[in-house]
Design a protein around this motif. Structure first.
Motif, short mmCIF file in Angstrom:
data_model
loop_
_atom_site.label_atom_id
_atom_site.label_comp_id
_atom_site.label_asym_id
_atom_site.label_seq_id
_atom_site.Cartn_x
_atom_site.Cartn_y
_atom_site.Cartn_z
N ALA A 34 0.85 -1.19 0.00
CA ALA A 34 0.00 0.00 0.00
C ALA A 34 0.88 1.25 0.00
O ALA A 34 2.06 1.20 0.39
CB ALA A 34 -0.90 -0.01 1.23
N PRO A 35 0.35 2.40 -0.41
CA PRO A 35 1.12 3.64 -0.38
C PRO A 35 1.59 3.99 1.03
O PRO A 35 0.95 3.62 2.02
CB PRO A 35 0.14 4.69 -0.91
N VAL A 36 2.69 4.69 1.10
CA VAL A 36 3.19 5.17 2.39
C VAL A 36 2.38 6.39 2.80
O VAL A 36 2.33 7.39 2.08
CB VAL A 36 4.68 5.55 2.30
N ARG A 37 1.71 6.31 3.93
CA ARG A 37 0.95 7.43 4.49
C ARG A 37 1.24 7.49 5.98
O ARG A 37 0.44 7.07 6.82
CB ARG A 37 -0.56 7.25 4.23
N GLU A 38 2.41 7.97 6.31
CA GLU A 38 2.88 7.97 7.69
C GLU A 38 3.04 9.39 8.22
O GLU A 38 3.23 10.34 7.45
CB GLU A 38 4.23 7.25 7.79
N LYS A 39 2.98 9.52 9.54
CA LYS A 39 3.35 10.75 10.22
C LYS A 39 4.64 10.50 10.98
O LYS A 39 4.82 9.43 11.59
CB LYS A 39 2.26 11.19 11.19
N ALA A 40 5.56 11.45 10.95
CA ALA A 40 6.83 11.29 11.64
C ALA A 40 7.42 12.66 11.92
O ALA A 40 7.00 13.67 11.36
CB ALA A 40 7.80 10.45 10.81
#
Length: 227
Positions: A34-40
């Motif tokens: 799946a696409p990368v949809r991260e918070k960092a």
């Protein structure tokens, strides 16, 4: 320090409420993920290829001061000083007590000085699939030479359709060469725990298709070799 494998060469590294994403891949770049949809709090990349450089896919949040010191080592993506695939950057991410090294798309031998910088890190994130990076045999030799507390393989074929490249190796091709080394699987690796396995095969968190187990990869490898 907690390590989570998003997929391919993308990892989340967390400590004390602060998180780093390294080598996020572009949308629709890796079959089965799946696409990368991260918070960092921070995002890093080893080089500019699409399967490593999607920094805009990570939402940057500011919460706490970074507990990490980050050191980089300049290397190459191939064995011809970068003339085929360009440069590659190794990241060493460390706290006062622990060091993690992400090798990016390492495709060349390391110098003695570079080996010294990476020797006995707490976690070594190493490409093992070949074609674009170290192959299984090269990665296994480097694993032994660097003697990390834990080694985490990445950048290999984890679903049968991935890259549509039959020559890309699986993690089984790599672990097969580590005679006498204890290998185990986890969802995440917490370096604060006294986990004994030298090689840890993490489960990719963004997998949309069935992740092949080492046993399934062994069967696929044996079937290919029998033809």
């Amino acid at each position: 320090m907690k390590i989570t494998w998003i997929g391919h060469s993308c990892f989340k590294i967390e400590e004390g409420g602060y998180s780093i994403i390294i080598d996020p891949y572009q949308d629709d770049c890796i079959p089965g993920l799946a696409p990368v949809r991260e918070k960092a709090n921070e995002v890093l990349k080893s080089h500019e290829h699409d399967d490593h450089n999607a920094v805009d896919n990570v939402e940057i949040v500011k919460t706490v001061a970074s507990p990490f010191k980050i050191t980089t080592i300049d290397t190459f993506h191939d064995e011809k000083n970068g003339t085929e695939r360009g440069k590659n950057k190794i990241h060493i991410i460390e706290t006062k007590n622990q060091r993690v090294a992400h090798l990016g798309d390492l495709g060349c031998e390391l110098t003695d000085e570079q080996m010294g910088q990476l020797y006995q890190v707490d976690a070594l994130l190493i490409p093992v699939g070949g074609v674009y990076t170290l192959d299984a045999a090269q990665a296994a030799r480097l694993t032994v030479d660097l003697d990390a507390r834990h080694t985490i393989p990445m950048h290999y074929k984890s679903v049968e359709s991935e890259f549509d490249l039959p020559e890309l190796g699986t993690v089984y091709d790599y672990t097969l060469r580590l005679s006498g080394v204890w290998v185990n699987s986890l969802n995440t690796l917490d370096l604060d725990e006294n986990y004994p396995a030298k090689v840890v095969v993490l489960q990719p968190q963004n997998m949309t298709k069935k992740f092949m187990s080492i046993g399934e990869m062994e069967k696929m490898s044996n079937t290919k070799n029998a033809k």
